[in-house]
Motif scaffolding. Structure first.
Motif, mmCIF file in Angstrom:
data_model
loop_
_atom_site.group_PDB
_atom_site.id
_atom_site.type_symbol
_atom_site.label_atom_id
_atom_site.label_comp_id
_atom_site.label_asym_id
_atom_site.label_seq_id
_atom_site.Cartn_x
_atom_site.Cartn_y
_atom_site.Cartn_z
ATOM 1 N N ASP A 50 0.846 -1.199 0.000
ATOM 2 C CA ASP A 50 0.000 0.000 0.000
ATOM 3 C C ASP A 50 0.879 1.246 0.000
ATOM 4 N N THR A 52 2.361 4.617 -2.647
ATOM 5 C CA THR A 52 2.020 5.408 -3.823
ATOM 6 C C THR A 52 3.289 5.902 -4.510
ATOM 7 N N GLY A 105 -5.830 1.351 1.940
ATOM 8 C CA GLY A 105 -5.738 2.129 0.707
ATOM 9 C C GLY A 105 -5.939 1.332 -0.563
ATOM 10 N N ALA A 108 -9.618 0.038 -0.757
ATOM 11 C CA ALA A 108 -10.519 1.146 -1.093
ATOM 12 C C ALA A 108 -10.368 1.548 -2.556
ATOM 13 N N ARG A 112 -13.349 1.367 -5.086
ATOM 14 C CA ARG A 112 -13.748 2.608 -5.752
ATOM 15 C C ARG A 112 -13.793 2.407 -7.272
ATOM 16 N N ASP A 125 -16.844 3.230 3.225
ATOM 17 C CA ASP A 125 -16.194 4.455 2.774
ATOM 18 C C ASP A 125 -14.980 4.113 1.899
ATOM 19 N N THR A 126 -14.938 4.671 0.714
ATOM 20 C CA THR A 126 -13.788 4.471 -0.167
ATOM 21 C C THR A 126 -13.101 5.798 -0.476
ATOM 22 N N SER A 127 -13.345 6.800 0.351
ATOM 23 C CA SER A 127 -12.787 8.130 0.078
ATOM 24 C C SER A 127 -11.294 8.218 0.375
ATOM 25 N N ILE A 128 -10.794 7.372 1.254
ATOM 26 C CA ILE A 128 -9.349 7.352 1.532
ATOM 27 C C ILE A 128 -8.785 6.119 0.843
ATOM 28 N N TYR A 129 -8.267 6.343 -0.348
ATOM 29 C CA TYR A 129 -7.815 5.234 -1.186
ATOM 30 C C TYR A 129 -6.405 5.523 -1.703
ATOM 31 N N ASN A 130 -5.770 4.493 -2.216
ATOM 32 C CA ASN A 130 -4.436 4.616 -2.786
ATOM 33 C C ASN A 130 -4.589 5.183 -4.208
#
Length: 177
Positions: A50, A52, A105, A108, A112, A125-130
């Motif tokens: 996880d 980026t 991350g 999600a 998403r 909730d998928t708002s905090i994703y990688n």
């Protein structure tokens, strides 16, 4: 039309012993994570850290990028996920379970992607994703031209301890500055 949904699982225990009918499981494991577990027909095991990266990260590491970020999402891993999802949807799968042992991350981001590009519903909730995982699921080749450019320029050089010692001696004796 059957309602499609995606469910993010916190642990493997949340799923139970059997995969429900018309369901698929995407299990994201950390590097060196445990192998094994159920042998379901609709199971994809993928190893992704996880973490980026961006164009700036690729520029910073240049030819050494692939080595240093080998466990992150890659074009190949993104294509594997995309193909698995597309194939399962074609086969009539209506529920995707996403189990991420590497952090929230990646799970999600995959969820998403299923919501935004495959009309799945998700109650979590998928708002905090990688963002890197999400971007490569949409555009698998996003970073590849730049990575290949640096791959072709030069291979990273490895400096050994003996190379350092020789260099220090040359500087000490004034042969090299």
């Amino acid at each position: 039309m059957t309602e499609r949904k995606v469910i993010i699982l916190e642990t493997a225990d949340d799923l139970g012993i059997e995969l429900p009918p018309r369901a698929a499981l995407i299990r994201v494991k950390p590097p060196g994570g445990p192998d094994g577990g159920p042998e379901w027909k609709n199971l994809l095991d993928v190893t992704i850290t996880d973490g980026t990266y961006s164009e700036d990260t690729v520029k910073s590491f240049k030819a050494d990028f692939r080595n240093r970020h080998a466990t992150f999402i890659t074009r190949e891993k993104a294509e594997t996920l995309i193909t698995f999802i597309s194939d399962k949807l074609f086969e009539g799968v209506s529920t995707f379970y996403v189990l991420g042992d590497t952090g929230p991350g990646v799970s999600a981001a995959i969820s998403r992607y299923l919501v935004e590009y495959h009309r799945c519903e998700c109650e979590q909730d998928t708002s905090i994703y990688n963002p890197t995982v999400f971007r490569l699921l949409i555009e698998p080749d996003a970073f590849e031209p730049m990575i290949q450019q640096y791959d072709n320029e030069s291979e990273p050089t490895t400096v050994t301890a003996s190379d350092k010692l020789i260099d220090l001696l040359l500087v000490f004796f004034g042969i090299r500055k």
